[in-house]
Design a protein around this motif. Structure first.
Motif, PDB file in Angstrom:
ATOM      1  N   ARG A   1       0.853  -1.178   0.000  1.00 21.61           N
ATOM      2  CA  ARG A   1       0.000   0.000   0.000  1.00 21.61           C
ATOM      3  C   ARG A   1       0.894   1.235   0.000  1.00 21.61           C
ATOM      4  NH1 ARG A   1      -4.660   0.931   4.413  1.00 21.61           N
ATOM      5  NH2 ARG A   1      -5.172  -1.156   3.707  1.00 21.61           N
ATOM      6  N   TYR A   2       0.581   2.201  -0.850  1.00 24.47           N
ATOM      7  CA  TYR A   2       1.392   3.409  -0.970  1.00 24.47           C
ATOM      8  C   TYR A   2       0.602   4.571  -0.389  1.00 24.47           C
ATOM      9  CZ  TYR A   2       4.284   0.699  -4.140  1.00 24.47           C
ATOM     10  OH  TYR A   2       5.097  -0.249  -4.670  1.00 24.47           O
ATOM     11  N   ILE A   3       1.199   5.214   0.602  1.00 21.38           N
ATOM     12  CA  ILE A   3       0.478   6.265   1.316  1.00 21.38           C
ATOM     13  C   ILE A   3       1.250   7.576   1.159  1.00 21.38           C
ATOM     14  CG2 ILE A   3      -0.374   6.977   3.576  1.00 21.38           C
ATOM     15  CD1 ILE A   3      -0.130   3.922   4.290  1.00 21.38           C
ATOM     16  N   PRO A   4       0.558   8.647   0.731  1.00 14.77           N
ATOM     17  CA  PRO A   4       1.267   9.929   0.614  1.00 14.77           C
ATOM     18  C   PRO A   4       1.510  10.514   2.003  1.00 14.77           C
ATOM     19  CG  PRO A   4      -1.047  10.204   0.103  1.00 14.77           C
ATOM     20  CD  PRO A   4      -0.848   8.746   0.347  1.00 14.77           C
ATOM     21  N   LEU A   5       2.678  11.099   2.209  1.00 15.69           N
ATOM     22  CA  LEU A   5       2.992  11.741   3.487  1.00 15.69           C
ATOM     23  C   LEU A   5       2.656  13.214   3.345  1.00 15.69           C
ATOM     24  CD1 LEU A   5       6.364   9.919   4.135  1.00 15.69           C
ATOM     25  CD2 LEU A   5       4.167   9.463   5.214  1.00 15.69           C
ATOM     26  N   LYS A   6       1.429  13.563   3.818  1.00  8.75           N
ATOM     27  CA  LYS A   6       0.954  14.922   3.594  1.00  8.75           C
ATOM     28  C   LYS A   6       1.339  15.814   4.764  1.00  8.75           C
ATOM     29  CE  LYS A   6      -3.146  13.298   1.414  1.00  8.75           C
ATOM     30  NZ  LYS A   6      -4.585  13.320   1.458  1.00  8.75           N
ATOM     31  N   ALA A   7       2.135  16.817   4.474  1.00  9.35           N
ATOM     32  CA  ALA A   7       2.487  17.809   5.483  1.00  9.35           C
ATOM     33  C   ALA A   7       1.666  19.061   5.180  1.00  9.35           C
ATOM     34  CB  ALA A   7       3.978  18.094   5.405  1.00  9.35           C
ATOM     35  N   PRO A   8       1.648  20.035   6.106  1.00  6.76           N
ATOM     36  CA  PRO A   8       0.809  21.212   5.861  1.00  6.76           C
ATOM     37  C   PRO A   8       1.072  21.892   4.512  1.00  6.76           C
ATOM     38  CG  PRO A   8       1.602  21.240   8.093  1.00  6.76           C
ATOM     39  CD  PRO A   8       2.215  20.042   7.452  1.00  6.76           C
ATOM     40  N   MET A   9       2.329  21.970   4.077  1.00  6.65           N
ATOM     41  CA  MET A   9       2.620  22.710   2.848  1.00  6.65           C
ATOM     42  C   MET A   9       2.400  21.872   1.593  1.00  6.65           C
ATOM     43  SD  MET A   9       3.289  25.601   3.985  1.00  6.65           S
ATOM     44  CE  MET A   9       3.818  26.453   2.511  1.00  6.65           C
ATOM     45  N   ARG A  10       2.810  20.625   1.623  1.00  2.00           N
ATOM     46  CA  ARG A  10       2.711  19.797   0.428  1.00  2.00           C
ATOM     47  C   ARG A  10       2.998  18.348   0.806  1.00  2.00           C
ATOM     48  NH1 ARG A  10       7.580  20.614  -3.485  1.00  2.00           N
ATOM     49  NH2 ARG A  10       6.543  18.754  -4.209  1.00  2.00           N
ATOM     50  N   VAL A  11       2.904  17.454  -0.199  1.00  2.00           N
ATOM     51  CA  VAL A  11       3.247  16.058   0.049  1.00  2.00           C
ATOM     52  C   VAL A  11       4.762  15.960   0.127  1.00  2.00           C
ATOM     53  CG1 VAL A  11       3.131  13.736  -0.856  1.00  2.00           C
ATOM     54  CG2 VAL A  11       1.212  15.262  -1.159  1.00  2.00           C
ATOM     55  N   ARG A  12       5.257  15.276   1.142  1.00  2.00           N
ATOM     56  CA  ARG A  12       6.701  15.249   1.371  1.00  2.00           C
ATOM     57  C   ARG A  12       7.348  13.931   0.977  1.00  2.00           C
ATOM     58  NH1 ARG A  12       8.814  19.982   1.301  1.00  2.00           N
ATOM     59  NH2 ARG A  12       7.370  21.416   2.250  1.00  2.00           N
ATOM     60  N   GLY A  13       6.529  12.931   0.658  1.00  2.00           N
ATOM     61  CA  GLY A  13       7.118  11.651   0.293  1.00  2.00           C
ATOM     62  C   GLY A  13       6.028  10.604   0.224  1.00  2.00           C
ATOM     63  N   VAL A  14       6.443   9.381  -0.023  1.00  2.00           N
ATOM     64  CA  VAL A  14       5.484   8.287  -0.127  1.00  2.00           C
ATOM     65  C   VAL A  14       5.984   7.126   0.721  1.00  2.00           C
ATOM     66  CG1 VAL A  14       4.419   6.629  -1.677  1.00  2.00           C
ATOM     67  CG2 VAL A  14       4.791   8.971  -2.443  1.00  2.00           C
TER      68      VAL A  14
END
Lengths: 884, 234
Positions: free
Chosen positions: A593-606
């Motif tokens: 499963r691939y989950i986006p790492l969402k930070a307040p400014m933008r996606v920071r990684g997967v």
């Protein structure tokens, strides 16, 4: 007056929504009551119309169902070839999303929005494909029947008796930019059907007599029209809100739906969704996770699915912890300012006649809450879900231990009986049952209770070694003993369960705390990856990998333990900020499963997780824990990112300052002596006249001037190389710049016949005039320097499709024998060791200046001889001139 | 003031002794009388006591900005001022011209160029003094009648729009001075337009096409890039 003003937050939300919509493509849905009303035909007709208006249109997929009129219409339209997919030995044809994205037409037609894609496609549903097309900015036309709308799905099912599995969430329909109702009166449709104009596939023949009954058709048609009208209503309200037309801003209603975890939940959720839309209310779907109730995996899965359904229908979902369902629901209602509570009706169990229903209890205790109890649906035969493989396997070992414990108690009791009375020895058996229940759980506890009674009867109650009972007194003892043993067993087992739940909570809390503590100490991305690798793997029983974006926003796997990460999926997840892979609706065939790492400014990684178990994260808490951990990870990555940015900026500022100091010192310290050398030599030269030393002074002057030009070029080069150089851009006329350059080079150009053609109608350029002049001076000087005296030099400018092109031609020996683009490299000189002064910095500087202006420069040989240098500069929109 | 046979007096304000030395040598060789000053304060004293006909002023002086000197001198004298400035000091140069300087030279400068500018400024001064009577100005083959707004090129009437004529008249009044964009915009369009340099570009281009033989290599309407325009050949 304040009451008449729209809520600023909502207006802001509307504006952001509008902005998002502007970048997105527009979705137009052709909406019908049932198959055969001519949606596809209407869609294709609209497409044909737009094509004739010059739009680039494309048919992504269209089902003709063998209708000749539709097929004829389709012939004339450009079609996207379907993708062929091998599935279980058959070749199936499916809409090709990637090809559609690559073709990027203005408008694409994608028939049957509710279609489910073949397994192995990127998305499970076609409407998700459409969402992606819209996000990419392509307009989409699609078709939809009322029965496929999620919230109306079961209503239509009840009307027609035909259930369809393929549904589209209501938000897709509600957020569509345009809905066209394709309407056909029931009689007309039946006539078309009878005439065979509406062809139905064989599979549908069976449903035909059920479905295409006049009563059904009328009901469906009404349903479709009403749903479309509701949508118009909502739009009208939106419009009113944005224009502040009327002060109708009542406090918003809020509904709370309590889910019990039964088969009726799904219907309850759909009803609630309909009611919420009618009332224009926000709604919350909540399930009370009662700690004492142990639910099977199956039940938990059903609750999770129902909550997902509610979320897709626009609800906020919650899982409430608590020991009492009624209390937990009321507490939630009070906290969230809910004024209506929806519950399913639960028939009273004949076994627990004293038990009042939850609705009853809430109604008595909190008479101020509006309660809506939804009647149970006609018992639909819920699809029998096959028993989960290997799920409730009875473990024998605890029962064996339980049996052994009873026998041991019997042995001890037979010894104790010599000293103590029989009534006291019974207590030993009770103790055994309690201990067994405590250690081994509910089942073995109950088993021990029965076994203890049997042993007591068999070995100690006279007549001994027989199950018969002499004294009826002992019957009473047995019943009491059994009762006490069972109740204590139940109590201890519940205690055990609660302890386990508490321990699980504790474990989650500890994991989160440890993760955040460790991440707080991380200073570089590598540390974060290492921490994530360690904590996620153990915490979720999964193998994981982390992929982070590089400067070009391409994600790369940076850390993993033993799983292969599919970077193309990771990239998709990163770009779309949506989870994908196993257990999601997108690319679900992937192993991880691939989950986006969402930070307040933008996606920071997967984050890629490959779970050890087949059905991970069924518990809502586990799901939430994963979300929290991903949030922590994303925050840590963002923090580290900004630390790096801040450090780089500091270093850069420091470097910039040094460079500027050096540059200004250089330019002053190099120029001042040259001013004197040049000036003194010229002054002396003027006085000497024809003296024999005059030529010597002449060479001093010449060399000093050459050196001066070199220094100017060097300094300009250095200045332009420092990043963030500010061009002094102003509106300039090319004619003036050319004039200025020619004036500066009067002397060197005197030996060449000059032809200048700068037409008067050239647009103004927004450039740094001194730098562009420098480019022309360098090019012209080269032309003068490298061509024999007497050969002509031409300067020509022209307007060429939004660009201004300047061409400087000479008729000299032509370009040196190296690649033309290498000419513009610093210190590249045409003819090695030639006697002509200058070290080929002029062209490098010219290129840098032109590129800083967003233009380009190139060199071309001319025939029969000579070279031409071509500068292209973009001509922006011209400034306004008022008539003064 | 300058009459034939009488040498012009030039005030040279420059802090670098080497530059002073060769400039003085070159000027004296041309027959000018030269006074030197190293600082702004000294220069003001020299300017008031020596009554020079022209001043050459370096903008980077140790005690004060050369601009200050120009502004102070402009308070009581119209003497021509030629400014010496470093190349990258664009704004400083423009500010000095706005403050009242008449011309500028970029360091390092050639001596012939300097002498040409000095002579041009002195000649201009003489013309301004002499030409107060006539309303017709002639440069090259162009004749401009400031009273009737009539412009003739090789005897033929050239039609100018009112803006173009105002622009030409402003350049003529400048008498070979470098007029900055700001000065021209202020004079022709008014105080509200001083930031709209693109107006100038468009109308100057029209003027060049009407009056010059080769607008890309103008003889009279000369562009000083990033600074302004001047009319030469008066």
């Amino acid at each position: 007056m304040s009451a008449t003003r729209p809520d600023p937050d909502r207006l802001l939300a509307d504006i952001t929504a509008e902005k998002r919509r502007a970048a997105r493509g527009k979705l137009k849905i052709f909406f019908g009551a049932c198959p055969g009303v001519g949606k596809t035909y209407a869609m294709l007709q609209a497409l044909e119309q737009l094509r004739s208006e010059g739009k680039r249109v494309l048919v992504g997929v269209a089902e003709t169902h063998g209708r000749s009129e539709t097929a004829r219409l389709l012939q004339d339209l450009p079609q996207l070839p379907l993708r062929e997919v091998e599935y279980r030995g058959r070749t199936l044809r499916e809409f090709d999303l990637d090809a559609a994205l690559a073709a990027s037409p203005d408008l694409i037609a994608v028939d049957e929005l509710a279609h489910s894609n073949i397994e192995g496609s990127r998305h499970r549903k076609r409407w998700q494909d459409v969402e992606e097309l819209l996000a990419a900015g392509t307009d989409v036309h699609s078709t939809l029947n009322v029965q496929h709308l999620e919230s109306l799905n079961d209503v239509v099912g009840r009307i027609t008796g035909v259930h369809v599995r393929e549904t589209v969430p209501d938000h897709v329909f509600d957020q569509a930019d345009d809905v066209v109702v394709v309407d056909l009166p029931a009689d007309e449709l039946l006539k078309r059907l009878a005439e065979g104009k509406v062809y139905l596939p064989d599979a549908a023949q069976r449903a035909r007599e059920h479905f295409f009954r006049k009563g059904n058709l009328i009901a469906l048609r009404e349903l479709a029209l009403r749903r479309a009208a509701d949508r118009v209503d909502a739009q009208m309200n939106d419009y009113r809100r944005t224009r502040a037309i009327e002060a109708v801003w009542p406090a918003r209603e809020r509904l709370l739906v309590g889910l019990a975890g039964t088969d009726d939940d799904e219907r309850l959720v759909r009803d609630a969704a309909r009611l919420a839309r009618k009332l224009e209310a926000d709604w919350i779907a909540a399930h009370v996770d009662v700690t004492q109730e142990r639910r099977g995996k199956h039940a938990r899965g059903r609750i999770a699915r129902t909550l997902e359904l509610a979320a897709s229908l626009g609800a906020e979902t919650a899982t409430l912890p608590g020991t009492d369902v009624a209390d937990a629901l009321v507490a939630c209602a009070r906290a969230r300012n809910v004024n209506r509570l929806l519950l399913g009706h639960k028939p009273r169990s004949p076994w627990r006649f004293w038990h009042r229903s939850i609705a009853d209890r809430i109604g008595r205790r909190h008479p101020d809450l509006d309660l809506i109890v939804i009647a149970p649906g006609a018992r639909q035969r819920a699809p029998q879900i096959p028993r989960e493989r290997g799920a409730p396997r009875i473990k024998w070992l605890p029962y064996l231990w339980s049996t052994l414990a009873c026998f041991a108690a019997t042995a001890v009791a037979s010894v104790l009986l010599r000293v103590f009375d029989l009534a006291n020895v019974v207590m030993l058996f009770l103790l055994t049952v309690v201990l067994v229940a405590l250690r081994l759980g509910r089942g073995p506890g109950a088993w021990a209770a029965f076994l203890a009674v049997a042993c007591f009867d068999f070995f100690f109650v006279p007549p001994k070694l027989s199950m018969s009972v002499g004294d009826t007194q002992y019957i009473f003892t047995f019943v009491l003993m059994l009762g006490v043993a069972l109740i204590t067993g139940q109590l201890t087992a519940r205690l055990r369960h609660e302890a386990r739940v508490a321990a699980a909570r504790e474990r989650r809390a500890v994991m989160l705390a440890r993760l955040s503590r460790e991440l707080a100490g991380a200073l570089v991305t590598e540390q974060i990856a290492e921490i994530a690798l360690r904590d996620f793997g153990s915490g979720f029983h999964a193998k994981m990998a982390l992929a982070l974006p590089d400067a070009q926003d391409r994600v790369r796997a940076v850390a993993h333990n033993t799983i292969e990460i599919d970077e193309s999926i990771a990239q998709w997840v990163y770009d779309h900020a949506q989870a994908a892979g196993a257990g999601t609706g997108t690319l679900s065939a992937a192993k991880a499963r691939y989950i986006p790492l969402k930070a307040p400014m933008r996606v920071r990684g997967v984050l890629a997780l490959e779970f050890d178990s087949a059905e991970p994260l069924r518990e809502p808490e586990e799901q939430r824990l994963l979300e929290a951990c991903c949030g922590q990870l994303a925050l840590a990555l963002e923090r580290v990112h900004y630390v790096e940015v801040a450090q780089n900026t500091l270093v850069q500022i420091e470097g910039e300052r040094m460079r500027n100091t050096l540059l200004s010192a250089m330019s002053h310290d190099l120029r001042t002596p040259l001013t004197t050398i040049l000036g003194a030599a010229q002054a002396a030269n003027a006085q000497l006249g024809d003296h024999a030393v005059a030529p010597l002074l002449g060479s001093i002057i010449e060399q000093a001037q050459a050196m001066l030009r070199l220094i100017e070029n060097l300094l300009d080069m250095a200045r332009l190389q420092s990043r963030g150089v500010e061009l002094n851009r102003q509106w300039q006329s090319l004619e003036e710049i050319v004039g200025s350059a020619l004036r500066e080079l009067r002397e060197p150009l005197r030996a060449h016949p000059l032809k200048v053609d700068v037409p008067p109608n050239l647009p103004l350029l927004e450039v740094d005039a001194l730098l562009i002049e420098r480019v022309l001076v360098n090019l012209l000087e080269n032309a003068a320097k490298h061509t024999p005296a007497g050969t002509p030099i031409d300067v020509r400018a022209r307007n060429e499709s939004g660009n201004v092109v300047i061409e400087i031609d000479d008729a000299g020996p032509g370009l040196p024998n190296i690649a033309p683009e290498k000419l513009f490299d610093p210190f590249e000189r045409g003819h090695k060791e030639s006697s002509v002064a200058g070290i080929g910095l002029g062209l490098a500087l010219a290129r840098r200046i032109i590129e800083a202006h967003g233009g380009k420069i190139e060199a071309r040989p001319r025939s029969p001889r000579g070279a031409s240098f071509i500068v292209t500069l973009p001509a922006p929109a011209q400034p306004q001139l008022e008539i003064a | 003031m300058i009459t034939a046979g009488m040498s012009a007096r030039i005030l040279l304000v420059e802090d670098d002794a080497n530059i002073r030395r060769f400039v003085r040598a070159a000027l004296q060789d041309e027959g000018f009388e030269v006074f030197e000053a190293e600082t702004c304060k000294r220069a003001l004293i020299e300017a008031s006591t020596r009554q020079p006909d022209l001043a050459i002023v370096d903008l980077g002086l140790p005690d004060d900005d050369g601009k200050q000197f120009i502004a102070r001198v402009r308070g009581w004298s119209a003497l021509p001022v030629v400014v010496l400035s470093a190349r990258e000091r664009e704004e400083e140069k423009v500010a000095a011209l706005d403050a009242g300087a008449d011309d500028y030279l970029v360091k390092p400068f050639g001596v012939p160029e300097l002498l040409a500018r000095v002579r041009a400024q002195l000649r201009r001064r003489a013309q301004v003094d002499a030409s107060s009577g006539s309303s017709t100005i002639v440069f090259g083959d162009i004749a401009v009648d400031l009273a009737t707004h009539e412009v003739r090129r090789r005897g033929e009437i050239v039609h100018l729009t009112p803006i173009e004529f105002r622009l030409l008249a402003a350049l003529i009044r400048g008498h070979g001075r470098v007029l900055t964009h700001r000065q021209l915009l202020h004079e022709v369009w008014g105080p509200g337009y001083v930031e709209r340099a693109h107006y100038l570009r468009v109308h100057m281009a029209n003027l060049r096409h009407k009056l010059e033989d080769d607008p890309a290599q103008p003889q009279h309407l000369v562009t000083e890039l990033q600074v302004g325009y001047r009319l030469t050949g008066l």
